[in-house]
Scaffold this active site. Structure first.
Site, mmCIF file in Angstrom:
data_model
loop_
_atom_site.group_PDB
_atom_site.id
_atom_site.type_symbol
_atom_site.label_atom_id
_atom_site.label_comp_id
_atom_site.label_asym_id
_atom_site.label_seq_id
_atom_site.Cartn_x
_atom_site.Cartn_y
_atom_site.Cartn_z
ATOM 1 N N GLU A 1 111.907 90.480 -24.146
ATOM 2 C CA GLU A 1 112.385 90.942 -25.445
ATOM 3 C C GLU A 1 113.717 91.642 -25.190
ATOM 4 O O GLU A 1 113.797 92.516 -24.326
ATOM 5 C CB GLU A 1 111.372 91.931 -26.047
ATOM 6 C CG GLU A 1 111.745 92.297 -27.458
ATOM 7 C CD GLU A 1 110.831 93.356 -28.070
ATOM 8 O OE1 GLU A 1 109.741 93.629 -27.540
ATOM 9 O OE2 GLU A 1 111.255 93.912 -29.098
ATOM 10 N N ARG B 1 100.250 93.717 -13.214
ATOM 11 C CA ARG B 1 101.677 94.010 -13.226
ATOM 12 C C ARG B 1 102.113 94.701 -11.946
ATOM 13 O O ARG B 1 101.322 95.365 -11.280
ATOM 14 C CB ARG B 1 102.066 94.823 -14.452
ATOM 15 C CG ARG B 1 101.364 96.141 -14.603
ATOM 16 C CD ARG B 1 101.513 96.691 -16.017
ATOM 17 N NE ARG B 1 102.892 96.949 -16.382
ATOM 18 C CZ ARG B 1 103.521 96.381 -17.414
ATOM 19 N NH1 ARG B 1 102.902 95.531 -18.182
ATOM 20 N NH2 ARG B 1 104.754 96.695 -17.687
ATOM 21 N N LYS C 1 110.512 100.041 -20.329
ATOM 22 C CA LYS C 1 111.860 100.035 -20.906
ATOM 23 C C LYS C 1 112.076 101.255 -21.792
ATOM 24 O O LYS C 1 113.158 101.816 -21.830
ATOM 25 C CB LYS C 1 112.072 98.749 -21.713
ATOM 26 C CG LYS C 1 112.461 97.573 -20.840
ATOM 27 C CD LYS C 1 112.796 96.360 -21.681
ATOM 28 C CE LYS C 1 111.574 95.565 -22.001
ATOM 29 N NZ LYS C 1 111.827 94.263 -22.604
HETATM 30 P P1 ATP Z 1 108.288 97.116 -20.850
HETATM 31 O O1 ATP Z 1 106.863 97.563 -20.894
HETATM 32 O O2 ATP Z 1 109.094 97.664 -19.733
HETATM 33 O O3 ATP Z 1 108.977 97.240 -22.176
HETATM 34 P P2 ATP Z 1 107.675 94.474 -21.514
HETATM 35 O O4 ATP Z 1 106.553 93.751 -20.922
HETATM 36 O O5 ATP Z 1 107.454 94.982 -22.881
HETATM 37 O O6 ATP Z 1 108.174 95.590 -20.515
HETATM 38 P P3 ATP Z 1 109.140 92.135 -21.957
HETATM 39 O O7 ATP Z 1 110.566 91.973 -22.243
HETATM 40 O O8 ATP Z 1 108.167 91.785 -23.004
HETATM 41 O O9 ATP Z 1 108.977 93.627 -21.539
HETATM 42 O O10 ATP Z 1 108.745 91.447 -20.589
HETATM 43 C C1 ATP Z 1 109.112 90.140 -20.250
HETATM 44 C C2 ATP Z 1 108.147 89.628 -19.233
HETATM 45 O O11 ATP Z 1 108.125 90.457 -18.088
HETATM 46 C C3 ATP Z 1 106.743 89.578 -19.779
HETATM 47 O O12 ATP Z 1 106.228 88.283 -19.515
HETATM 48 C C4 ATP Z 1 105.999 90.614 -18.994
HETATM 49 O O13 ATP Z 1 104.684 90.204 -18.731
HETATM 50 C C5 ATP Z 1 106.794 90.717 -17.699
HETATM 51 N N1 ATP Z 1 106.689 92.050 -17.115
HETATM 52 C C6 ATP Z 1 107.092 93.210 -17.672
HETATM 53 N N2 ATP Z 1 106.807 94.245 -16.860
HETATM 54 C C7 ATP Z 1 106.207 93.728 -15.757
HETATM 55 C C8 ATP Z 1 105.669 94.274 -14.547
HETATM 56 N N3 ATP Z 1 105.692 95.599 -14.305
HETATM 57 N N4 ATP Z 1 105.146 93.441 -13.641
HETATM 58 C C9 ATP Z 1 105.127 92.128 -13.852
HETATM 59 N N5 ATP Z 1 105.612 91.537 -14.958
HETATM 60 C C10 ATP Z 1 106.145 92.319 -15.914
HETATM 61 MG MG MG Z 2 106.519 93.218 -23.961
#
Ligand code: ATP
Ligand code: MG
Length: 600
Positions: A45, A282, A292
Site C-alpha cells: 500500500e 512475518r 509503517k
Molecule cells: P505495515 O504494517 O508496516 O504498515 P503492511 O503489511 O500494512 O505493513 P503493506 O504495504 O500492506 O504493508 O505490505 C505489503 C506486503 O508486505 C504485504 O504482502 C505484507 O504481507 C508484507 N509485509 C509487511 N510487513 C512484513 C513483515 N514484517 N514480514 C514479512 N512480510 C511483510
Molecule cells: Mg497492509
C-alpha cells in the site's frame, strides 16, 4: 538437511515450496509439471516507505517466481485515498528495483480495477449476496456481536435488490456524505469467524485519489479488493503474513460468490481465477520496529532525519547506510520461511552485511580523530621532505585486486585512541617509550609527548628504517628478533583528505522497542549517531580500475563502499552530494560490538 520432497543433501524445501511443488505435480494451474505457471506478487500500500519486513516479502515472492521460472508482479494496493501519496509510489518502485526484484511490466495499480470490482459488487447485490446498509458505523460495530454472542442483522439486510443497486450507484456518484452508508456482503451474522459477519465491502470517501482524482466517491475495503486484485492478475500463490489467515475464508467466499452461477453459457460470464492464499510468519527483527505507522511517527516527530535516515529499518535507510541488497537477501533467505511467529536477531543482518562487504569492499586507511605524529629522525635517513610510496593490499579476500601506493612522510596522523599516556600493561598500541607497527608503513617508537593545556597534541617519534612496509627488522647481533604486538592505521599529513564520517549505531537500545512503556520513542538510543567532521583519509581513495576489474568495489547500485582498516565498513552517502567534503556512512563495525556488550 533434506526431506521427502528434496534431492538427498539438498536444502529442505520450505512449506511454501512444498505447496507449490504439489500444485505443479497435480497441474493445478496448467499442465502437470509446468513450473512457469507460478505467478507471485508484492502488493504494497503506498502509504509509507518499505522496510526490512517488506524486503522479506519481496525476497520470498520474487525468489519463488525466479526459482520456478514464473513471473512476479509489483502491484500498488491504492484503495485508501486519504493516506496515499505519489512520493510513496516512487520510493517503493526504487526500493523494489534496488532489491534486485524485476517485475513483469507494467506496474499494476488496484485503482485500475475499480470499475471491474464495482461490476462484481453489483453482481453480488443482484445475486442477493450484498446490500446497502444505512446504519451508522457505531451501529454496525455494535451489531457485529461478540465472540460468544451472534451479531444482530441490520434492518436493511433484506431490502429489495433494486433499491441496493440504485443506492450503490448513487454512492458511487457522490450523492452521499462520508459514513452515511456502506455496501455489505450478506454472509452469516452468527459465524464464529468475525470476518464473515456481513463485512463491509465499500465505504464512501469523498477525497482526491492520487491516480483517479475525484472519479470515485466509494472505495473498496481491503478484504474485498485484495483477493480480486490477485484474481485479475492471475496470481497463483497469494503469499501473505499470518494475521490474514482467518481472512482467507472471506477471500475464498468472495471469489466463490462471484463464481456462483458462472460458467459456460451463464449470463454472468465465465468463472474467474481463484488464487491460493498461503500465510507465513512475518519478519520480526530485534531492535527495530516494522510498522509503517510507527516509522512515520519517527519521521514526523523529527526523531530521525527522514524516511531514508541511515538508522531507519527502511530499505532506503539501509541503502544509505551502506547495506547491500545481496546481504539483505541473504539474511531474508537465511532465516527461512515458517508458520511460527518468532523474533529474528538483527545481529544476523549485520553479519550478512559484514560477510558481503568483507568479500567485496576495497580497503582504505582513514583516521577519525587525528593525533599528529612527527618522525624526528626522518631527515637522518634522506631528504627531510621526501615521500615514500608504500604498497598497501587492496583486498586480501580478492585475488587480483592488487596493491596501491600510500604516501608516507615525516608528519603523520594516527588515531587519538591508539595512543595512551598511562597505558595498562596490555595496551599494545602506542604509549610513551613503546613501539608499534604502522600498517604498510614503518615501526615507530614514541619518544616524547607534546601537550597544550594538559591535552596531548603531538607525539614525537622515531622510525626504524629497517622496517619498511611494516616488516620485522633483521635480528640483532645476539640473534634476537625485536617484536611488536600492535599494528595501527595512519595517514600522511601532507596528503590526507579531510572528510566527514558518520558513525551509526542501532536506533533503539531495547530488543523490543516500546515493550516496557508502550512507546518505542522511550527506547531511542541517544548515541545512535556520531558525526565526525575532521576525519582524514588517504589520498586517491576512490575505487580503482584494477580493483573493479578484479571484482572488488563493484556494486550494481553505483554506491562506493570501503572497509576502513580497523574501523568497519563505510559507504559514500549517496544523498549527501553537493560541494562539501565527502560524507562516509558507517554500515557496520568489523566485529559485533553488541555481542561484546552483552557478554560483559
Ligand atoms: P505495515 O504494517 O508496516 O504498515 P503492511 O503489511 O500494512 O505493513 P503493506 O504495504 O500492506 O504493508 O505490505 C505489503 C506486503 O508486505 C504485504 O504482502 C505484507 O504481507 C508484507 N509485509 C509487511 N510487513 C512484513 C513483515 N514484517 N514480514 C514479512 N512480510 C511483510
Ligand atoms: Mg497492509
Amino acid at each position: 538437511m533434506s526431506d521427502e520432497h528434496g534431492e538427498p543433501g539438498a536444502p529442505a524445501r520450505n512449506f511454501i515450496e512444498q505447496i507449490i511443488d504439489e500444485h505443479i505435480a497435480s497441474g493445478r494451474w496448467g499442465e502437470p509439471g509446468d513450473r512457469s505457471v507460478v505467478r507471485t506478487r508484492f502488493p504494497p500500500e503506498p502509504n509509507g516507505y518499505l522496510h526490512i519486513g517488506h524486503a522479506k516479502s519481496i525476497a520470498l515472492n520474487h525468489g519463488l517466481a525466479e526459482q520456478y521460472g514464473g513471473s512476479f508482479i509489483l502491484r500498488f494496493d491504492d484503495t485508501n485515498p486519504e493516506k496515499e501519496e505519489q512520493e510513496y509510489v516512487d520510493s517503493i518502485k526504487r526500493d523494489v528495483e534496488w532489491m534486485g526484484a524485476t517485475w513483469e511490466e507494467p506496474v499494476r495499480f488496484a485503482s485500475d480495477y475499480f470499475e471491474q470490482m464495482y461490476e462484481w459488487a453489483v453482481e453480488l447485490i443482484r445475486k442477493g449476496l450484498a446490500y446497502v446498509d444505512e446504519q451508522t458505523p457505531e451501529q454496525i460495530r455494535a451489531g457485529r456481536g461478540t465472540p460468544t454472542t451472534p451479531g444482530t442483522p441490520s434492518p436493511y439486510r433484506d431490502r429489495p435488490v433494486d433499491e441496493s443497486v440504485d443506492l450503490f450507484a448513487r454512492m458511487r456518484a457522490g450523492e452521499f456524505e462520508d459514513g452515511s452508508m456502506v455496501l455489505r456482503a450478506k454472509i452469516d451474522m452468527a459465524s464464529p469467524n468475525f470476518n464473515l459477519r456481513d463485512p463491509v465491502m465499500y465505504r464512501i470517501v469523498n477525497a482526491e485519489h492520487h491516480r483517479t482524482g475525484d472519479a470515485w466517491h466509494i472505495y473498496p475495503m481491503y478484504d474485498w479488493a485484495h483477493g480480486l486484485e490477485d484474481s485479475i492478475e492471475g496470481i497463483t500463490n497469494s503469499i501473505c503474513t499470518l494475521e490474514f489467515e482467518n481472512h482467507r475464508p472471506l477471500y475464498d467466499w468472495f471469489i466463490d460468490a462471484i463464481n456462483r452461477d458462472r460458467g459456460p453459457g451463464s449470463v454472468w460470464g465465465e468463472k474467474i481465477h481463484h488464487p491460493q492464499q498461503t500465510e507465513f510468519a512475518r519478519l520480526n527483527p530485534t531492535y527495530v520496529i516494522t510498522s509503517k505507522r510507527k516509522l512515520k511517527q519517527l519521521v514526523d516527530g523529527g526523531h530521525v532525519d527522514g524516511w531514508d535516515d541511515p538508522r531507519m529499518p527502511t530499505i532506503s535507510g539501509l541503502r544509505r547506510r551502506g547495506y547491500t541488497p545481496e546481504a539483505i537477501r541473504a539474511f531474508c533467505n537465511g532465516i527461512g520461511t515458517t508458520k511460527f511467529n518468532a523474533s529474528h536477531d538483527i545481529g544476523l543482518l549485520e553479519r550478512a552485511v559484514r560477510d558481503d562487504l568483507n568479500r567485496r569492499a576495497p580497503r582504505r586507511m582513514c583516521v577519525l580523530r587525528p593525533l599528529k605524529v612527527t618522525i624526528t629522525n626522518w631527515a637522518e635517513h634522506g631528504d627531510a621532505d621526501r615521500v615514500e610510496w608504500m604498497d598497501a593490499v587492496n583486498n586480501p579476500e580478492c585475488a587480483g585486486a592488487g596493491t596501491r601506493k600510500v604516501p608516507f612522510g615525516g608528519t603523520l596522523y594516527i588515531e587519538r585512541d591508539d595512543f595512551m599516556e598511562d597505558a595498562p600493561r596490555k595496551f599494545f598500541r602506542l604509549k610513551p617509550g613503546g613501539e608499534v607497527r604502522l600498517r604498510y608503513g614503518y615501526w615507530i617508537t614514541c619518544r616524547e609527548v607534546v601537550k597544550e593545556g594538559g591535552e596531548v597534541v603531538e607525539l614525537l617519534c622515531t622510525y626504524d628504517p629497517q622496517t619498511r612496509g611494516g616488516d620485522s627488522p633483521p635480528p640483532d647481533a645476539d640473534g634476537k628478533v625485536r617484536k611488536v604486538k600492535g599494528t595501527i592505521h595512519w595517514v600522511s599529513a601532507g596528503h590526507a583528505e579531510r572528510v566527514e564520517v558518520r558513525l551509526y549505531d542501532r536506533l533503539f537500545t531495547a530488543e523490543r522497542p516500546g515493550k516496557a512503556t508502550g512507546d518505542p520513542i522511550d527506547d531511542l538510543n541517544p548515541d545512535s549517531l556520531e558525526v565526525i567532521s575532521g576525519a582524514l583519509i588517504e589520498p586517491n581513495w576512490r575505487t580503482t580500475e584494477i580493483e573493479r576489474a578484479a571484482g572488488t568495489g563493484v556494486f550494481a547500485d553505483g554506491i562506493e563502499r570501503f572497509q576502513f582498516e580497523r574501523l568497519g565498513y563505510f559507504c559514500i552517502d549517496p544523498e549527501a552530494g553537493g560541494a562539501g567534503a565527502p560524507v562516509f556512512n558507517r554500515a557496520v563495525g568489523l566485529r559485533d560490538s553488541w555481542a561484546k556488550i552483552a557478554k560483559k
